[in-house]
Design an enzyme around this catalytic site. Structure first.
Site, short mmCIF file in Angstrom:
data_model
loop_
_atom_site.label_atom_id
_atom_site.label_comp_id
_atom_site.label_asym_id
_atom_site.label_seq_id
_atom_site.Cartn_x
_atom_site.Cartn_y
_atom_site.Cartn_z
N ARG A 1 32.75 21.46 37.20
CA ARG A 1 33.59 21.94 38.30
C ARG A 1 32.76 22.45 39.46
O ARG A 1 31.74 23.09 39.27
CB ARG A 1 34.53 23.04 37.82
CG ARG A 1 33.82 24.37 37.58
CD ARG A 1 34.75 25.48 37.14
NE ARG A 1 35.36 26.16 38.25
CZ ARG A 1 35.42 27.47 38.36
NH1 ARG A 1 34.91 28.25 37.44
NH2 ARG A 1 36.00 28.02 39.40
N TYR B 1 28.65 26.12 41.40
CA TYR B 1 28.25 26.52 40.05
C TYR B 1 27.13 25.69 39.43
O TYR B 1 26.70 25.99 38.32
CB TYR B 1 29.48 26.50 39.12
CG TYR B 1 30.55 27.45 39.59
CD1 TYR B 1 30.40 28.83 39.45
CD2 TYR B 1 31.72 26.98 40.19
CE1 TYR B 1 31.38 29.70 39.88
CE2 TYR B 1 32.70 27.85 40.63
CZ TYR B 1 32.52 29.21 40.47
OH TYR B 1 33.48 30.08 40.90
N PRO C 1 37.66 32.98 32.39
CA PRO C 1 38.35 31.73 32.66
C PRO C 1 37.56 30.73 33.48
O PRO C 1 36.84 31.10 34.41
CB PRO C 1 39.61 32.17 33.42
CG PRO C 1 39.32 33.54 33.91
CD PRO C 1 38.35 34.14 32.96
N ASN C 2 37.70 29.49 33.07
CA ASN C 2 37.15 28.30 33.74
C ASN C 2 35.64 28.15 33.60
O ASN C 2 35.10 27.14 34.03
CB ASN C 2 37.56 28.26 35.23
CG ASN C 2 39.06 28.25 35.38
OD1 ASN C 2 39.74 27.45 34.74
ND2 ASN C 2 39.60 29.15 36.18
N ARG D 1 32.22 34.80 49.53
CA ARG D 1 33.41 33.98 49.29
C ARG D 1 34.66 34.70 49.82
O ARG D 1 34.56 35.62 50.62
CB ARG D 1 33.49 33.66 47.80
CG ARG D 1 32.27 32.83 47.36
CD ARG D 1 32.29 32.47 45.91
NE ARG D 1 33.39 31.54 45.66
CZ ARG D 1 33.79 31.20 44.45
NH1 ARG D 1 33.19 31.71 43.38
NH2 ARG D 1 34.78 30.36 44.27
N GLU E 1 27.64 43.30 34.50
CA GLU E 1 28.56 42.33 35.09
C GLU E 1 27.74 41.25 35.79
O GLU E 1 26.79 41.57 36.52
CB GLU E 1 29.47 43.03 36.09
CG GLU E 1 30.44 42.11 36.78
CD GLU E 1 31.29 42.81 37.83
OE1 GLU E 1 31.84 42.09 38.67
OE2 GLU E 1 31.41 44.05 37.82
N ASN F 1 30.85 38.07 32.34
CA ASN F 1 31.33 37.35 33.51
C ASN F 1 32.81 37.09 33.30
O ASN F 1 33.18 36.12 32.65
CB ASN F 1 30.56 36.04 33.72
CG ASN F 1 30.96 35.34 35.00
OD1 ASN F 1 31.97 35.65 35.61
ND2 ASN F 1 30.15 34.38 35.41
N HIS G 1 27.86 37.36 37.96
CA HIS G 1 28.58 36.27 38.62
C HIS G 1 27.57 35.23 39.07
O HIS G 1 26.50 35.57 39.59
CB HIS G 1 29.38 36.79 39.82
CG HIS G 1 30.44 37.75 39.41
ND1 HIS G 1 31.62 37.34 38.83
CD2 HIS G 1 30.47 39.09 39.43
CE1 HIS G 1 32.33 38.40 38.53
NE2 HIS G 1 31.66 39.48 38.87
N ALA H 1 37.51 35.17 37.52
CA ALA H 1 38.60 35.61 38.38
C ALA H 1 39.24 36.92 37.89
O ALA H 1 39.75 37.69 38.71
CB ALA H 1 39.66 34.52 38.48
#
Length: 138
Positions: free
Chosen positions: A17, A22, A9-10, A104, A95, A71, A97, A74
């Site tokens: 964004r 990012y 997502p996103n 964070r 995985e 990835n 990110h 969330a």
């Protein structure tokens, strides 16, 4: 070699964004550069904001591809379903990110995917994807 990048997502909003986290480059631009840099790899990409579609894609490619770069954004921190899908397939998963999830919010420090992944790469921006790709050349 056949590798797929699966984004959650996103991540379709990369370049638009939270550029301070990012970066400014869209994933489409980055992916084209990656394909040019690694022409010997049959590189595919899939993105969805929907958890079930990510699970469907993992099941679809999880027995035929040489590697999956994943990835789940969330969903990494919430989805037992994606964790189970990664555990169920035979294709190795790395995985990834973009941000350093450990710098964070506390909830981002737990990954349901990591226990079933070949490895985890965090915090190197979009280069995290290339580092994951390179891990399949060993």
């Amino acid at each position: 070699m056949k590798i797929i990048i699966i984004n959650g997502p996103n991540l379709n909003l990369l370049g638009k964004r939270e550029n301070n986290i990012y970066g400014n480059q869209s994933f489409t631009e980055f992916f084209a550069d990656l394909q040019d840099k690694y022409p010997e790899v049959e590189l595919r990409h899939f993105q969805s904001n929907i958890e079930g579609e990510l699970i469907d894609k993992l099941q679809e490619v999880g027995f035929d591809y040489d590697g999956i770069i994943l990835n789940t954004a969330a969903y990494t921190h919430t989805s037992v379903g994606i964790s189970d899908a990664v555990r169920a397939i035979t294709t190795p998963v790395v995985e990834v990110h973009i941000s350093n999830t450990f710098s964070r919010e506390e909830f981002r420090h737990k990954s349901y995917v990591a226990p079933h992944a070949k490895g985890v790469i965090v915090g190197f921006g979009l280069q995290s994807y290339e580092l994951a790709l390179m891990s399949f050349f060993e």
